[in-house]
Design a protein around this motif. Structure first.
Motif, PDB file in Angstrom:
ATOM      1  N   PHE A 134      47.786  42.535  50.325  1.00  0.00           N
ATOM      2  CA  PHE A 134      46.641  41.492  49.969  1.00  0.00           C
ATOM      3  C   PHE A 134      45.429  41.568  50.712  1.00  0.00           C
ATOM      4  O   PHE A 134      44.341  41.306  50.297  1.00  0.00           O
ATOM      5  CB  PHE A 134      47.158  40.047  50.049  1.00  0.00           C
ATOM      6  N   GLY A 135      45.590  41.926  52.092  1.00  0.00           N
ATOM      7  CA  GLY A 135      44.315  42.239  53.124  1.00  0.00           C
ATOM      8  C   GLY A 135      43.903  40.772  53.554  1.00  0.00           C
ATOM      9  O   GLY A 135      44.468  39.832  53.330  1.00  0.00           O
ATOM     10  N   ASP A 136      42.719  40.812  54.356  1.00  0.00           N
ATOM     11  CA  ASP A 136      42.314  39.878  54.917  1.00  0.00           C
ATOM     12  C   ASP A 136      41.341  39.069  54.087  1.00  0.00           C
ATOM     13  O   ASP A 136      40.119  39.182  54.378  1.00  0.00           O
ATOM     14  CB  ASP A 136      41.799  40.187  56.378  1.00  0.00           C
ATOM     15  N   HIS A 137      41.766  38.437  53.066  1.00  0.00           N
ATOM     16  CA  HIS A 137      40.834  37.662  52.328  1.00  0.00           C
ATOM     17  C   HIS A 137      41.390  36.181  52.143  1.00  0.00           C
ATOM     18  O   HIS A 137      42.309  36.031  52.374  1.00  0.00           O
ATOM     19  CB  HIS A 137      40.857  38.408  50.842  1.00  0.00           C
ATOM     20  N   GLU A 138      40.507  35.348  51.869  1.00  0.00           N
ATOM     21  CA  GLU A 138      41.002  34.037  51.377  1.00  0.00           C
ATOM     22  C   GLU A 138      41.510  34.060  49.884  1.00  0.00           C
ATOM     23  O   GLU A 138      41.430  35.018  49.189  1.00  0.00           O
ATOM     24  CB  GLU A 138      39.611  32.973  51.081  1.00  0.00           C
ATOM     25  N   GLY A 139      42.694  33.163  49.673  1.00  0.00           N
ATOM     26  CA  GLY A 139      43.353  33.328  48.534  1.00  0.00           C
ATOM     27  C   GLY A 139      43.147  32.103  47.480  1.00  0.00           C
ATOM     28  O   GLY A 139      42.877  30.950  48.080  1.00  0.00           O
ATOM     29  N   SER A 140      43.448  32.309  46.430  1.00  0.00           N
ATOM     30  CA  SER A 140      43.352  31.213  45.551  1.00  0.00           C
ATOM     31  C   SER A 140      44.470  31.290  44.361  1.00  0.00           C
ATOM     32  O   SER A 140      45.039  32.335  44.268  1.00  0.00           O
ATOM     33  CB  SER A 140      42.105  31.102  44.649  1.00  0.00           C
ATOM     34  N   ASP A 141      45.047  29.964  44.035  1.00  0.00           N
ATOM     35  CA  ASP A 141      46.015  29.804  43.112  1.00  0.00           C
ATOM     36  C   ASP A 141      45.788  29.589  41.872  1.00  0.00           C
ATOM     37  O   ASP A 141      46.420  29.061  40.638  1.00  0.00           O
ATOM     38  CB  ASP A 141      47.089  29.104  43.431  1.00  0.00           C
ATOM     39  N   GLU A 142      44.318  29.692  41.603  1.00  0.00           N
ATOM     40  CA  GLU A 142      43.774  29.380  40.143  1.00  0.00           C
ATOM     41  C   GLU A 142      43.745  30.739  39.212  1.00  0.00           C
ATOM     42  O   GLU A 142      43.422  31.686  39.921  1.00  0.00           O
ATOM     43  CB  GLU A 142      42.291  28.917  40.421  1.00  0.00           C
ATOM     44  N   LEU A 143      44.499  30.604  38.259  1.00  0.00           N
ATOM     45  CA  LEU A 143      44.465  31.633  37.294  1.00  0.00           C
ATOM     46  C   LEU A 143      43.964  31.078  35.826  1.00  0.00           C
ATOM     47  O   LEU A 143      43.244  32.023  35.235  1.00  0.00           O
ATOM     48  CB  LEU A 143      45.933  32.211  37.111  1.00  0.00           C
TER      49      LEU A 143
ATOM     50  N   PRO B  78      49.247  34.446  46.869  1.00  0.00           N
ATOM     51  CA  PRO B  78      48.273  33.724  46.013  1.00  0.00           C
ATOM     52  C   PRO B  78      47.871  34.614  44.763  1.00  0.00           C
ATOM     53  O   PRO B  78      48.400  35.734  44.598  1.00  0.00           O
ATOM     54  CB  PRO B  78      46.914  33.680  46.925  1.00  0.00           C
ATOM     55  N   ALA B  79      47.331  33.886  43.771  1.00  0.00           N
ATOM     56  CA  ALA B  79      47.285  34.674  42.508  1.00  0.00           C
ATOM     57  C   ALA B  79      45.855  35.506  42.634  1.00  0.00           C
ATOM     58  O   ALA B  79      45.775  36.637  41.993  1.00  0.00           O
ATOM     59  CB  ALA B  79      46.809  33.428  41.441  1.00  0.00           C
ATOM     60  N   SER B  80      45.013  35.195  43.489  1.00  0.00           N
ATOM     61  CA  SER B  80      43.580  35.874  43.567  1.00  0.00           C
ATOM     62  C   SER B  80      43.168  36.112  44.948  1.00  0.00           C
ATOM     63  O   SER B  80      43.354  35.516  45.794  1.00  0.00           O
ATOM     64  CB  SER B  80      42.760  34.986  42.765  1.00  0.00           C
ATOM     65  N   ARG B  81      42.377  37.133  45.045  1.00  0.00           N
ATOM     66  CA  ARG B  81      41.686  37.355  46.327  1.00  0.00           C
ATOM     67  C   ARG B  81      40.435  36.642  45.984  1.00  0.00           C
ATOM     68  O   ARG B  81      39.647  37.174  45.059  1.00  0.00           O
ATOM     69  CB  ARG B  81      41.351  38.737  46.383  1.00  0.00           C
ATOM     70  N   ASP B  82      39.631  36.003  46.906  1.00  0.00           N
ATOM     71  CA  ASP B  82      38.513  35.550  47.011  1.00  0.00           C
ATOM     72  C   ASP B  82      37.708  36.148  47.870  1.00  0.00           C
ATOM     73  O   ASP B  82      37.306  36.232  49.038  1.00  0.00           O
ATOM     74  CB  ASP B  82      38.490  33.879  47.365  1.00  0.00           C
ATOM     75  N   TRP B  83      36.567  37.014  46.928  1.00  0.00           N
ATOM     76  CA  TRP B  83      35.507  37.856  47.873  1.00  0.00           C
ATOM     77  C   TRP B  83      34.358  37.150  48.219  1.00  0.00           C
ATOM     78  O   TRP B  83      33.509  37.662  48.901  1.00  0.00           O
ATOM     79  CB  TRP B  83      35.443  39.000  47.084  1.00  0.00           C
ATOM     80  N   ARG B  84      34.104  35.831  47.796  1.00  0.00           N
ATOM     81  CA  ARG B  84      32.857  35.068  47.914  1.00  0.00           C
ATOM     82  C   ARG B  84      32.684  35.037  49.213  1.00  0.00           C
ATOM     83  O   ARG B  84      33.314  34.444  50.052  1.00  0.00           O
ATOM     84  CB  ARG B  84      32.871  33.691  47.184  1.00  0.00           C
ATOM     85  N   GLY B  85      31.602  35.110  49.776  1.00  0.00           N
ATOM     86  CA  GLY B  85      30.961  35.004  51.065  1.00  0.00           C
ATOM     87  C   GLY B  85      31.072  36.484  51.650  1.00  0.00           C
ATOM     88  O   GLY B  85      30.540  36.553  52.881  1.00  0.00           O
ATOM     89  N   GLU B  86      31.759  37.389  51.111  1.00  0.00           N
ATOM     90  CA  GLU B  86      31.832  38.650  51.903  1.00  0.00           C
ATOM     91  C   GLU B  86      30.570  39.417  51.280  1.00  0.00           C
ATOM     92  O   GLU B  86      30.090  39.214  50.481  1.00  0.00           O
ATOM     93  CB  GLU B  86      33.227  39.340  51.606  1.00  0.00           C
ATOM     94  N   ALA B  87      30.537  40.585  51.791  1.00  0.00           N
ATOM     95  CA  ALA B  87      29.319  41.648  51.729  1.00  0.00           C
ATOM     96  C   ALA B  87      29.681  42.638  50.950  1.00  0.00           C
ATOM     97  O   ALA B  87      30.930  43.404  51.149  1.00  0.00           O
ATOM     98  CB  ALA B  87      28.600  41.805  53.138  1.00  0.00           C
ATOM     99  N   ASP B  88      28.909  43.144  49.956  1.00  0.00           N
ATOM    100  CA  ASP B  88      28.955  44.419  49.450  1.00  0.00           C
ATOM    101  C   ASP B  88      28.702  45.533  50.271  1.00  0.00           C
ATOM    102  O   ASP B  88      28.233  45.333  51.223  1.00  0.00           O
ATOM    103  CB  ASP B  88      28.521  44.336  48.038  1.00  0.00           C
TER     104      ASP B  88
END
Length: 252
Positions: free
Chosen positions: A223-232, A171-181
């Motif tokens: 890449f890790g256990d994250h959602e991915g996105s191909d939006e760039l 994927p182009a991006s890691r999507d961290w939305r919904g995860e916690a800081d």
């Protein structure tokens, strides 16, 4: 994470097999990421051209004259014509040409290079860099992910850095939305452009000028256990800077 240049890459010519060139020099692992400069992708795909292939039309002549007036430097209208033909939108036409390429990348002069082009005047960007990345990946026994890069400047900052213009196998991006800081707060907007970050890391190794090395391998990165996105590339509807530029006029 480790990053290293593929050694002894020859001068690339039209028809060269970039996947074979990499595999002859590096024992790739399946989780390696191969980062390839767009210059060698373009050369392999025969994307060189002479200025005479772009006879200047009235708009190109007008743009060249206006740029010459704004900068004091002589401008070849054939180059302006090449930029127009490689672009879908001209966002700025003075004091430089800011364009959107046919695959969505916004950069100066449609990314056309006038250096390191033996036997030609111009080196054009790959027509569809993600398809180029996919073809290189298909030629690798390991099917390692591929990132195709270019260098460009950034608003509000000096200097250039490597960015991704095409990719395949990740994927182009890691999507961290919904995860916690670290304080337990939910992240609401954070999307990390990993292909750009890998491109920038590779560019530190690749370098510029006559000592540059155009292909870099990133190893032991996950890449890790994250959602991915191909939006760039931002859509016009969400790109407020582009919307503002459409209403902007240059005043010397």
């Amino acid at each position: 994470m480790e990053a290293f240049a593929v050694p002894d890459v020859p001068e690339i010519r039209a028809g060269d097999d970039l996947a074979a060139i990499v595999e002859e020099r590096v024992d790739l692992r399946p989780d390696d990421v191969v980062v390839v400069a767009s210059t060698v992708v373009s050369k392999a795909e025969g994307r060189t051209a002479d200025l005479d292939a772009f006879p200047a039309g009235p708009r190109a002549v007008e743009i060249a004259d206006r740029l010459e007036s704004a900068t004091g430097d002589e401008k070849d209208p054939r180059f302006a014509q090449a930029v127009l033909e490689e672009s879908t939108e001209l966002l700025m036409d003075e004091p430089f040409l800011l364009t959107e390429t046919r695959f969505g990348h916004v950069n100066v002069n449609a990314g056309i290079d006038r250096s390191n082009v033996p036997g030609a005047d111009l080196l054009l960007l790959p027509k569809r860099p993600s398809e180029s990345a996919a073809r290189i990946r298909e030629g690798l026994a390991s099917e390692a992910p591929i990132v195709v890069t270019d260098t460009c400047g950034r608003p509000f900052r000096h200097g250039q850095r490597g960015v991704a213009i095409g990719w395949a196998g990740m994927p182009a991006s890691r999507d961290w939305r919904g995860e916690a800081d670290r304080d337990g707060h939910e992240l609401e907007v954070t999307v990390q452009s990993v292909v750009d970050e890998l491109a920038a890391a590779a560019n530190l190794i690749a370098g510029e000028g006559d000592g540059g090395t155009p292909i870099v391998v990133i190893r032991d990165w996950s890449f890790g256990d994250h959602e991915g996105s191909d939006e760039l590339f931002r859509s016009v509807e969400s790109d407020f800077v582009r919307q503002a530029l459409r209403k902007w006029d240059y005043e010397d």
